[in-house]
Enzyme design. Structure first.
Site: not given
Ligand code: NAD
Length: 286
Positions: A50, A94, A117
């Site tokens: 990422k 995460q 997200d």
């Protein structure tokens, strides 16, 4: 083999290039903050890729690594700082988080307008009610691949196998928004085969290697395989590629299908966030 192979890598590279071009037109570089708690090897790999994709798109990446035993209060304090930081357009924590941390509470603490997200309940509600927000990256990537195969999705029969908050449910919402007729099957469905057999579009997001075989697929159907399963034979999806690709009209491989789209959509969402925060129009072809 009869199916057209949907090249997720190529689609993702094209999306990332469009985002990078958009970023060059902005007065400041968008910023993505990624928070990693602990040393989970798979999570570390994801966070590294990422970060790389962020930089390649001309964005700023802010990586925050916290020890596995970090107190929840300290993690929440970091999220609050990132919410308030004007250089940060996107925040990603995460998953999975260690067991002593309440992941739902952490996700809910993220500013929904920086939740790239798309996991915040506010963004789930926006998706469900057709309001602009952030859509989770994996199902968004699946939709972009599907739109390429089917410029007109309206009226198609779609079956989503799996009902997680991260993939299955938002995927079903997206397909419904596209006017597909959507069925969601899950671990308690009596006969997933019977549903899949009727589908023009199958999205598999279960986490069981090769669950969906060629004989389940309606000839000519489009098959999107989200599954990532580590086996002795390497990484495989939830779809038995060898048999399904004999029957399907189009199919994503694993690896090289949905996976690359997930990161590309994260970069896209971060760019979209920066545009919104700067009061700019978001380009329509993203
Ligand atoms: P999850 O474990 O949260 O959900 C799995 C779902 O599958 C559940 O809703 C469950 O009800 C359903 N299920 C279980 N057995 C079933 C069966 N026999 N028939 C039908 N449904 C069944 O998983 P998730 O987070 O949604 O991830 C699913 C898969 O996708 C995993 O392999 C994961 O690694 C992968 N994944 C890939 C990406 C990517 O970027 N490609 C992103 C997220 C997840």
């Amino acid at each position: 083999m009869s199916a057209r192979i949907i090249d997720g890598k190529a689609h993702a590279a094209a999306l990332r290039a469009r985002v990078a071009e958009g970023v060059r037109g902005l007065a400041r570089a968008p910023g993505l903050a990624v928070v990693l708690v602990g040393e989970d090897p798979a999570s570390s790999v994801y966070v590294r890729s990422k970060g790389r994709a962020t930089r390649e798109a001309g964005m700023r990446g802010f990586e925050h690594r916290l020890p596995a035993d970090v107190a929840q209060a300290d993690l929440l304090a970091l999220v609050a700082r990132l919410n308030a930081d004007p250089a940060v357009d996107g925040i990603l924590v995460q998953l999975p988080l260690p067991a002593h941390i309440d992941a739902a509470q952490v996700i809910t603490a993220i500013d929904p307008d920086k939740d790239v997200d798309g996991f915040h309940p506010v963004n789930a509600g926006r998706l469900a009610t057709g309001l602009p927000g952030f859509v989770p990256c994996t199902p968004l990537g699946c939709l972009l691949l599907l739109r390429d195969v089917h410029p007109h999705l309206a009226g198609l029969e779609a079956v989503v196998v799996g009902r997680s908050n991260i993939v299955g449910k938002p995927m079903a919402q997206l397909l419904l928004t596209e006017s597909c007729t959507v069925t969601v099957t899950h671990s308690r469905t009596r006969d997933t085969f019977a549903h899949v057999r009727q589908a023009d579009i199958v999205v598999a997001a279960v986490g069981m290697a090769g669950l969906i075989r060629g004989e389940w697929i309606k000839p000519g159907a489009t098959v999107i395989d989200v599954g990532i399963n580590r086996t002795d034979a390497g990484l495989v999806g939830d779809v038995d590629f060898a048999s399904a690709s004999e029957v399907a009209g189009a199919i994503t491989p694993v690896p090289g299908g949905v996976g690359p789209m997930t990161i590309a959509c994260l970069i896209r969402n971060t760019y979209v966030s920066a545009c919104r925060r700067e009061g700019l129009d978001v380009p329509k072809d993203l």
